[in-house]
Write a protein that holds these residues in place. Structure first.
Motif, PDB file in Angstrom:
ATOM      1  N   GLY A  99     -31.983 -13.513  68.180  1.00  0.00           N
ATOM      2  CA  GLY A  99     -30.753 -12.808  68.502  1.00  0.00           C
ATOM      3  C   GLY A  99     -30.434 -12.868  69.976  1.00  0.00           C
ATOM      4  N   THR A 100     -29.682 -11.887  70.437  1.00  0.00           N
ATOM      5  CA  THR A 100     -29.168 -11.868  71.803  1.00  0.00           C
ATOM      6  C   THR A 100     -30.234 -11.444  72.804  1.00  0.00           C
ATOM      7  N   ARG A 101     -30.156 -12.022  73.992  1.00  0.00           N
ATOM      8  CA  ARG A 101     -31.127 -11.735  75.043  1.00  0.00           C
ATOM      9  C   ARG A 101     -31.145 -10.256  75.383  1.00  0.00           C
ATOM     10  N   ILE A 102     -32.331  -9.686  75.499  1.00  0.00           N
ATOM     11  CA  ILE A 102     -32.497  -8.294  75.918  1.00  0.00           C
ATOM     12  C   ILE A 102     -32.674  -8.261  77.430  1.00  0.00           C
ATOM     13  N   ASN A 103     -31.892  -7.401  78.098  1.00  0.00           N
ATOM     14  CA  ASN A 103     -31.854  -7.410  79.563  1.00  0.00           C
ATOM     15  C   ASN A 103     -32.630  -6.285  80.230  1.00  0.00           C
ATOM     16  N   ALA A 104     -32.855  -5.182  79.538  1.00  0.00           N
ATOM     17  CA  ALA A 104     -33.550  -4.059  80.185  1.00  0.00           C
ATOM     18  C   ALA A 104     -34.124  -3.132  79.132  1.00  0.00           C
ATOM     19  N   VAL A 105     -35.153  -2.398  79.521  1.00  0.00           N
ATOM     20  CA  VAL A 105     -35.767  -1.406  78.642  1.00  0.00           C
ATOM     21  C   VAL A 105     -36.200  -0.213  79.484  1.00  0.00           C
ATOM     22  N   ALA A 106     -36.098   0.983  78.916  1.00  0.00           N
ATOM     23  CA  ALA A 106     -36.525   2.199  79.607  1.00  0.00           C
ATOM     24  C   ALA A 106     -37.096   3.164  78.582  1.00  0.00           C
ATOM     25  N   TYR A 107     -37.838   4.162  79.077  1.00  0.00           N
ATOM     26  CA  TYR A 107     -38.444   5.153  78.178  1.00  0.00           C
ATOM     27  C   TYR A 107     -38.070   6.556  78.627  1.00  0.00           C
ATOM     28  N   PHE A 137     -30.041   8.704  79.402  1.00  0.00           N
ATOM     29  CA  PHE A 137     -30.076   7.295  79.760  1.00  0.00           C
ATOM     30  C   PHE A 137     -28.700   6.904  80.293  1.00  0.00           C
ATOM     31  N   VAL A 138     -28.662   6.104  81.365  1.00  0.00           N
ATOM     32  CA  VAL A 138     -27.413   5.565  81.890  1.00  0.00           C
ATOM     33  C   VAL A 138     -27.481   4.046  81.815  1.00  0.00           C
ATOM     34  N   ILE A 139     -26.412   3.434  81.284  1.00  0.00           N
ATOM     35  CA  ILE A 139     -26.341   1.991  81.063  1.00  0.00           C
ATOM     36  C   ILE A 139     -25.135   1.442  81.809  1.00  0.00           C
ATOM     37  N   THR A 140     -25.279   0.263  82.432  1.00  0.00           N
ATOM     38  CA  THR A 140     -24.159  -0.372  83.135  1.00  0.00           C
ATOM     39  C   THR A 140     -24.024  -1.821  82.702  1.00  0.00           C
ATOM     40  N   GLY A 141     -22.815  -2.387  82.942  1.00  0.00           N
ATOM     41  CA  GLY A 141     -22.615  -3.768  82.543  1.00  0.00           C
ATOM     42  C   GLY A 141     -21.281  -4.334  82.971  1.00  0.00           C
ATOM     43  N   ALA A 142     -20.778  -5.292  82.190  1.00  0.00           N
ATOM     44  CA  ALA A 142     -19.567  -6.035  82.525  1.00  0.00           C
ATOM     45  C   ALA A 142     -18.331  -5.142  82.489  1.00  0.00           C
ATOM     46  N   ASN A 143     -17.303  -5.558  83.272  1.00  0.00           N
ATOM     47  CA  ASN A 143     -16.004  -4.874  83.293  1.00  0.00           C
ATOM     48  C   ASN A 143     -16.112  -3.402  83.683  1.00  0.00           C
ATOM     49  N   GLY A 144     -17.046  -3.108  84.582  1.00  0.00           N
ATOM     50  CA  GLY A 144     -17.191  -1.737  85.057  1.00  0.00           C
ATOM     51  C   GLY A 144     -17.785  -0.793  84.043  1.00  0.00           C
ATOM     52  N   THR A 145     -18.480  -1.326  83.059  1.00  0.00           N
ATOM     53  CA  THR A 145     -19.032  -0.496  81.990  1.00  0.00           C
ATOM     54  C   THR A 145     -20.103   0.467  82.492  1.00  0.00           C
ATOM     55  N   ILE A 146     -19.942   1.738  82.143  1.00  0.00           N
ATOM     56  CA  ILE A 146     -20.995   2.733  82.278  1.00  0.00           C
ATOM     57  C   ILE A 146     -21.013   3.541  80.987  1.00  0.00           C
ATOM     58  N   GLU A 147     -22.184   3.664  80.379  1.00  0.00           N
ATOM     59  CA  GLU A 147     -22.348   4.453  79.171  1.00  0.00           C
ATOM     60  C   GLU A 147     -23.546   5.385  79.338  1.00  0.00           C
ATOM     61  N   THR A 148     -23.517   6.469  78.587  1.00  0.00           N
ATOM     62  CA  THR A 148     -24.652   7.396  78.583  1.00  0.00           C
ATOM     63  C   THR A 148     -25.065   7.682  77.145  1.00  0.00           C
ATOM     64  N   THR A 149     -26.339   7.981  76.960  1.00  0.00           N
ATOM     65  CA  THR A 149     -26.852   8.379  75.659  1.00  0.00           C
ATOM     66  C   THR A 149     -28.078   9.265  75.851  1.00  0.00           C
ATOM     67  N   PHE A 190     -38.186   4.587  73.353  1.00  0.00           N
ATOM     68  CA  PHE A 190     -37.913   3.396  74.139  1.00  0.00           C
ATOM     69  C   PHE A 190     -36.487   2.959  73.810  1.00  0.00           C
ATOM     70  N   LEU A 191     -35.729   2.586  74.840  1.00  0.00           N
ATOM     71  CA  LEU A 191     -34.369   2.079  74.636  1.00  0.00           C
ATOM     72  C   LEU A 191     -34.242   0.737  75.326  1.00  0.00           C
ATOM     73  N   ALA A 192     -33.763  -0.267  74.590  1.00  0.00           N
ATOM     74  CA  ALA A 192     -33.520  -1.598  75.135  1.00  0.00           C
ATOM     75  C   ALA A 192     -32.047  -1.942  74.947  1.00  0.00           C
ATOM     76  N   ILE A 193     -31.471  -2.689  75.889  1.00  0.00           N
ATOM     77  CA  ILE A 193     -30.072  -3.100  75.808  1.00  0.00           C
ATOM     78  C   ILE A 193     -29.990  -4.615  75.869  1.00  0.00           C
ATOM     79  N   ASP A 194     -28.925  -5.186  75.250  1.00  0.00           N
ATOM     80  CA  ASP A 194     -28.849  -6.641  75.181  1.00  0.00           C
ATOM     81  C   ASP A 194     -27.542  -7.195  75.742  1.00  0.00           C
ATOM     82  N   GLU A 195     -27.461  -8.516  75.788  1.00  0.00           N
ATOM     83  CA  GLU A 195     -26.358  -9.236  76.414  1.00  0.00           C
ATOM     84  C   GLU A 195     -25.052  -9.119  75.633  1.00  0.00           C
ATOM     85  N   ALA A 196     -25.132  -8.715  74.363  1.00  0.00           N
ATOM     86  CA  ALA A 196     -23.939  -8.631  73.524  1.00  0.00           C
ATOM     87  C   ALA A 196     -23.402  -7.212  73.393  1.00  0.00           C
ATOM     88  N   GLY A 197     -23.946  -6.280  74.159  1.00  0.00           N
ATOM     89  CA  GLY A 197     -23.484  -4.904  74.086  1.00  0.00           C
ATOM     90  C   GLY A 197     -24.188  -4.073  73.033  1.00  0.00           C
TER      91      GLY A 197
END
Length: 301
Positions: free
Chosen positions: A20-28, A72-84, A33-40
């Motif tokens: 699947g899609t490349r995973i870019n980061a992981v945090a605990y 958790f705070v997540i950042t990415g393309a087009n000024g993306t910031i998300e929280t969970t 554990f939460l991991a995020i990938d290149e496809a959102g």
């Protein structure tokens, strides 16, 4: 591509999922554990062995991830910031930028994210984000270390900032692209192209607040005394903050003395901190709330 591996000793590794899609980061944090990938997308796990997939709030490439209790705070393309909070429900946050936000870090009760064209945003609560002057480089990674934020990027660039509003460039021995930086309390490591690894150690005489100002409740008309103390060299000077505004009272002193308090229900120090004029020697102390209660009514004759 989409691979997650785990290890109990850093030597022997076990593949838990792949493809699947490349995973870019992981945090605990929060027990997951939460991991995020290149496809959102995102992946979470309570044990690091079994992983489940979840969508996020925006269909954007995700790169930056940090946990600071309880969010958790997540950042990415087009000024993306998300929280969970749980790795299942995600909320998009507004930054008013379309720049790629490559990385995010947390320190001293402050989130800072940086990215393309030096775009920099900061937040105290992970909900409301304020734009800062652009950093001197397009940072690929950011970390909090030695009481400052450290950004790394193209051509071996490294810069440091107290709060993301002003950056100081630091010299390095490489012109390779630096892609990430991480740190413990004593050492920071930056890595990049060409097998580049840079290392920096914390100052042995780093300043720190050792006695925080303590809140209290006092009767109107009485005196109060707030105290702060710091360690490190050279010695620090002090500046007190009253309800978010710097005050000229007792500048340079470790104690703040008020006599005959009468007219307020809430009296406090919002970010009382020490402020020494050399770089990165500024330290914030905790808030101290002073609650004033009414004087006792005189007895009826």
């Amino acid at each position: 591509q989409g691979t997650i591996v785990t290890s109990s000793d850093g030597i022997t590794w076990t593949t838990r999922r792949t493809g699947g899609t490349r995973i870019n980061a992981v945090a605990y944090g929060n027990g997951i554990f939460l991991a995020i990938d290149e496809a959102g997308g995102s992946w979470n796990s309570t044990d690091g062995v079994s992983w489940s997939s979840h969508g996020t709030a925006q269909s954007a490439q995700l790169r930056g991830l940090v946990y600071a209790a309880p969010v958790f705070v997540i950042t990415g393309a087009n000024g993306t910031i998300e929280t969970t909070f749980d790795g299942v429900v995600f909320t998009a946050r507004s930054t008013r930028t379309t720049n790629f936000l490559e990385s995010v870090a947390f320190g001293r009760r402050l989130f800072v994210t940086t990215g393309a064209s030096g775009a920099t945003y900061s937040s105290r609560d992970a909900v409301n984000w304020n734009g800062q002057p652009n950093a001197p480089a397009s940072f690929r990674g950011i970390e909090f270390f030695n009481n400052q934020f450290v950004g790394v990027g193209a051509n071996g660039s490294v810069a440091t900032s107290f709060d993301g509003s002003e950056w100081t460039s630091r010299s390095t021995s490489t012109n390779q692209l630096l892609t990430a930086v991480t740190a413990s309390e004593s050492v920071a490591i930056a890595v990049g192209f060409g097998g580049t690894i840079l290392r920096s150690t914390a100052s042995q005489n780093a300043h720190a607040i050792v006695t925080q100002p303590a809140g209290l409740t006092e009767v109107a008309g009485n005196n109060i005394l707030l105290t702060v103390a710091a360690s490190g060299s050279p010695s620090l000077s002090y500046r007190w903050i009253f309800n978010g505004t710097p005050t000229m009272l007792d500048v340079g002193r470790t104690q703040l003395d008020f006599a005959e308090i009468r007219d307020c229900i809430y009296y406090g120090l919002d970010d009382a901190f020490t402020d020494y004029r050399s770089e990165f020697s500024r330290r914030e102390a905790a808030e101290a709330e002073v609650v004033v209660t009414p004087e006792a009514e005189p007895p009826v004759q």
